[in-house]
Design a protein around this motif. Structure first.
Motif, short mmCIF file in Angstrom:
data_model
loop_
_atom_site.label_atom_id
_atom_site.label_comp_id
_atom_site.label_asym_id
_atom_site.label_seq_id
_atom_site.Cartn_x
_atom_site.Cartn_y
_atom_site.Cartn_z
N PHE A 61 0.78 -1.37 -0.09
CA PHE A 61 0.83 0.05 -0.06
C PHE A 61 1.27 1.49 -0.53
O PHE A 61 1.22 2.28 -0.51
N LEU A 62 2.16 1.03 0.96
CA LEU A 62 2.71 2.28 0.97
C LEU A 62 3.65 2.78 0.00
O LEU A 62 3.16 3.49 -0.59
N ARG A 121 -15.60 3.20 -10.39
CA ARG A 121 -15.52 2.62 -9.86
C ARG A 121 -14.27 2.87 -8.58
O ARG A 121 -14.75 3.05 -7.15
N LEU A 122 -13.26 2.81 -9.35
CA LEU A 122 -12.10 3.45 -8.36
C LEU A 122 -12.21 4.77 -7.61
O LEU A 122 -11.63 4.72 -6.56
N ILE A 150 -11.24 4.35 1.26
CA ILE A 150 -10.11 4.50 1.43
C ILE A 150 -10.01 6.19 2.30
O ILE A 150 -8.96 5.85 3.07
N TYR A 151 -9.61 6.88 1.37
CA TYR A 151 -9.79 8.13 2.02
C TYR A 151 -10.36 8.68 3.56
O TYR A 151 -10.14 9.00 4.96
N GLN A 152 -11.75 7.81 3.76
CA GLN A 152 -12.18 8.25 5.00
C GLN A 152 -12.05 6.82 6.08
O GLN A 152 -11.06 7.37 7.48
N LEU A 153 -11.34 5.84 5.19
CA LEU A 153 -11.05 5.48 6.20
C LEU A 153 -9.83 5.24 7.29
O LEU A 153 -9.23 5.24 8.41
#
Length: 152
Positions: A9-10, A127-128, A135-138
């Motif tokens: 991810f990083l 969709r992306l 992901i931003y919210q998480l």
């Protein structure tokens, strides 16, 4: 030690950052271009841009923003003018050269992004973007929770 998924991810985030089309196609840094964009957005709304507003938009301290504006002024990208509401302060606007670079950067970004969307497809892109929003919210919630834990 980071788990394999965390490392991937990083690394993915780093790779995206390195693909910035402006980095090699414009004669200024990404941060300088960001300042030009913000100043132009204010000017498009017929609003004066003050250093404090830029500092807030860029998440920088006022002294760091002032130093950056001085460098941009020295490079001929912006013009400082006395603030008509507070003669002790100043407002900024783009110089002729700053406007040219801003327009060129917008054209590069538009072409770059439209090409990607065209090649990837609108449905895939929709969709992306939903996944990226999730992901931003998480990330935002997790960061907030971690900061609250630290302060507790």
């Amino acid at each position: 030690m980071l788990k394999k998924e965390s490392v991937r991810f990083l690394e993915s985030l780093r790779r995206f950052k390195n693909l910035d089309p402006l980095k090699e196609l414009l004669p200024i840094s990404q941060r300088d271009f960001m300042v030009l964009m913000i100043v132009q957005e204010y000017c498009d709304k017929n609003e004066a841009v003050r250093p404090g507003q830029l500092a807030q938009c860029l998440d920088l301290s006022l002294p760091a923003t002032s130093d950056m504006l001085k460098r941009q002024c020295d490079k001929g990208l912006i013009i400082k003018k006395t603030d008509p509401l507070d003669r002790r302060s100043y407002i900024v606007e783009l110089s002729k050269q700053g406007k040219q670079i801003y327009i060129e950067g917008q054209e590069i970004l538009t072409r770059f992004l439209e090409t990607i969307i065209e090649r990837y497809g609108k449905e895939n892109m929709d969709r992306l973007l939903l996944v990226m929003d999730d992901i931003y919210q998480l990330m935002a919630v997790t960061k907030k929770e971690m900061l609250e834990e630290k302060d507790a």
